[in-house]
Enzyme design. Structure first.
Site, PDB file in Angstrom:
ATOM      1  CG  ASN A 175      39.384  41.286 118.342  1.00 48.89           C
ATOM      2  OD1 ASN A 175      39.979  43.060 118.513  1.00 48.89           O
ATOM      3  ND2 ASN A 175      37.523  41.513 117.914  1.00 48.89           N
ATOM      4  CG  ASN A 197      38.930  44.592 121.900  1.00 48.93           C
ATOM      5  OD1 ASN A 197      39.496  44.847 121.709  1.00 48.93           O
ATOM      6  ND2 ASN A 197      38.063  43.278 121.642  1.00 48.93           N
ATOM      7  N   PRO A 198      42.448  44.057 124.026  1.00 49.68           N
ATOM      8  CG  PRO A 198      43.290  45.597 126.092  1.00 49.68           C
ATOM      9  CD  PRO A 198      42.431  44.904 124.580  1.00 49.68           C
ATOM     10  CB  SER A 199      39.366  40.450 127.053  1.00 55.28           C
ATOM     11  OG  SER A 199      39.280  40.579 125.334  1.00 55.28           O
ATOM     12  CB  SER A 283      31.479  46.290 117.805  1.00 55.90           C
ATOM     13  OG  SER A 283      31.652  46.902 116.348  1.00 55.90           O
ATOM     14  CB  THR A 284      36.742  46.149 117.266  1.00 51.94           C
ATOM     15  OG1 THR A 284      37.086  45.704 118.972  1.00 51.94           O
ATOM     16  CG2 THR A 284      38.817  46.161 116.671  1.00 51.94           C
ATOM     17  N   GLY A 285      34.934  46.623 115.080  1.00 51.62           N
ATOM     18  CA  GLY A 285      34.902  46.017 113.572  1.00 51.62           C
ATOM     19  C   GLY A 285      34.527  48.022 113.221  1.00 51.62           C
ATOM     20  CG  HIS A 332      30.441  45.803 121.109  1.00 51.47           C
ATOM     21  ND1 HIS A 332      30.955  46.666 121.181  1.00 51.47           N
ATOM     22  CD2 HIS A 332      31.791  44.438 121.492  1.00 51.47           C
ATOM     23  CE1 HIS A 332      32.472  46.440 122.450  1.00 51.47           C
ATOM     24  NE2 HIS A 332      33.057  45.973 121.767  1.00 51.47           N
TER      25      HIS A 332
END
Length: 362
Positions: A175, A197-199, A283-285, A332
Site C-alpha cells: 500500500n 489499493n484503489p482507495s 489483508s494485502t499483507g 480484515h
C-alpha cells in the site's frame, strides 16, 4: 340495497385497517422497549469488548500478547520438512506462480473475469482490456533465495531493520508506504513489488481524474518495481486501476503495473479458511506473504504486529510506522491473521521479526 352493502363493506374494511394499525403499533412498542426492563443476574448483558470500560478486554489483549511473545521467544530455526509440506499444499491449491497475476495466457480474449467481491457481475475481456494484461506471468519458473515481506505496522519505527530488509533478494511492500523522510533506517528502500489499493488512489490522488503527475512522482522511490493493483476485486476498482496503468505509460514511468487475479484471490481465501482463518477479506499483507511462500526459499516477515503495544516493553505503538490512521477492523481479521503467521513461525516455515534488527536475514 346494493348501496347499503357497499357502505357496510367499506365500514368493515375501515375497522380492520384501524385495528391492524393499533396492533402494529403495539407490537412495535413491545419489541422496541422490552429491553428496558431489568434483567435477572442469570442473563447478563453482553458488552462490546472494544467498548468495555472495566479493563477486562484490556486484560484479555495483554494475555494474548503474552502468549504470542512466548511463542516468538523460542529460538527460531527453519524446519525444511514443514516448509516444503506447507508450500506444497499452498501451491497445489492456489498456483500463485502461474495464476496470481492476470496475464494474456491465463485470461484470454473474450473470456469472463469474475470479480472476487461481485461474483454476479462478470467482466468480458475486450481487445482493449486484453492489451493491458502482461503477456506472460512474471513469476513463472522463478525462485528467490530470500524474500522480505514488509508490512506497515508501527513496530517498525525505531527498529533499525532497514539494512536487513534491503539485504533480501526480493522485497514485497504494501500500500505505497513512504520510504524517505528518515524511515530508510527502519524499513529500507529496496522494493521489487509494492501493492496499491484503489482507495489510496482515490483519497490521495483524486482517483487520477485531475493532475496525475503527483501520483507518478510519488512512485519514484520504488524505482522499477512492480505495482500490484487489485483491479478486479470489485467493479469500481477497475476504472481507477486502468487509469493508474495509463498514467504510468503516458509518463514513461519505470514502474510496471500488474493486476491481481481474482481467481487466485478466491483460491487463496478457500485455502486460509481450510486453515481455520475466518475473515471477511484477506489483508494485502497476508496475500503477498502467501505469494512469497510459493516464490521464495526463505521468507522473512516485518511490520506485521497487529497490536497498539510493543511486544517487549508494552510502550504505545502507532498503527503504521508513518501515521496512526486506523484501518477498518470489520473487513480484515488482523490479529487472527498474525496468529496464523506466528504459528508458521513456530513451525519453522517462515520467520516473523519483532523488535530490533541486528543483522541480515539468516
Amino acid at each position: 340495497m346494493r348501496g347499503l352493502l357497499l357502505k357496510l363493506l367499506f365500514s368493515l374494511m375501515l375497522c380492520l385497517f384501524i385495528l391492524g394499525t393499533v396492533l402494529t403499533a403495539f407490537v412495535w412498542y413491545v419489541f422496541n422497549y422490552s429491553d428496558d426492563r431489568p434483567r435477572s443476574s442469570s442473563h447478563p448483558i453482553r458488552k462490546n469488548p472494544e467498548a468495555d470500560p472495566s479493563g477486562v478486554c484490556k486484560e484479555c489483549r495483554e494475555n494474548t500478547i503474552d502468549k504470542m511473545v512466548e511463542i516468538h521467544s523460542h529460538t527460531w530455526k527453519k524446519q525444511e520438512a514443514n516448509f516444503k509440506k506447507f508450500r506444497s499444499q499452498l501451491t497445489s491449491r492456489c498456483h500463485g506462480a502461474t495464476k496470481a497475476i492476470v496475464t494474456q495466457v491465463n485470461t484470454p480474449l473474450e473470456s469472463k473475469i469474475v470479480y472476487d467481491g461481485e461474483k454476479r457481475k462478470p467482466l468480458v475481456v475486450t481487445p482493449k482490456l486484453f492489451s493491458t494484461f502482461l503477456k506472460e506471468q512474471p513469476f513463472k519458473n522463478v525462485t528467490w533465495e530470500t524474500c522480505a515481506v514488509v508490512g506497515n505496522g508501527g513496530i517498525l519505527l525505531n527498529s533499525s531493520c532497514g539494512e536487513e530488509i534491503d539485504s533480501a533478494h526480493f522485497v514485497f511492500r504494501c500500500n505505497l508506504p513512504p520510504l524517505d523522510k528518515g524511515y530508510e533506517k527502519d524499513v529500507g528502500n529496496n522494493t521489487d513489488l509494492v501493492t496499491a489499493n484503489p482507495s489510496i488512489l482515490l483519497e490521495k490522488f483524486e482517483g487520477l481524474m485531475e493532475h496525475r503527475r503527483p501520483f507518478v512522482e510519488s512512485l519514484s522511490s520504488y524505482r522499477d518495481s512492480m505495482l500490484l493493483l487489485p483491479a478486479f476485486s470489485y467493479g469500481h476498482n477497475t476504472p481507477v486501476s486502468l487509469r493508474a496503468l495509463y498514467t504510468l505509460q503516458d509518463f514513461n514511468s519505470p514502474v510496471q503495473p500488474i493486476f491481481l487475479n481474482p481467481e487466485y484471490l478466491q483460491s487463496l481465501a478457500r485455502f486460509w479458511r481450510a486453515q481455520g482463518l475466518r475473515a471477511m477479506r484477506l489483508s494485502t499483507g497476508l496475500i503477498v506473504a502467501s505469494l512469497a511462500l510459493e516464490l521464495c526459499t526463505n521468507v522473512h516477515i516485518y511490520g506485521f504486529w497487529p497490536f497498539a503495544q510493543h511486544p517487549h516493553d508494552r510502550r504505545p505503538l502507532t498503527n503504521h510506522y508513518y501515521d496512526n490512521r486506523q484501518s477498518k477492523k470489520t473487513v480484515h481479521a488482523m490479529p487472527a491473521e498474525f496468529a496464523h503467521l506466528l504459528r508458521l513461525h513456530g513451525q519453522g516455515v517462515l520467520r516473523v521479526h519483532l523488535g530490533q534488527c541486528a543483522s541480515g536475514p539468516r
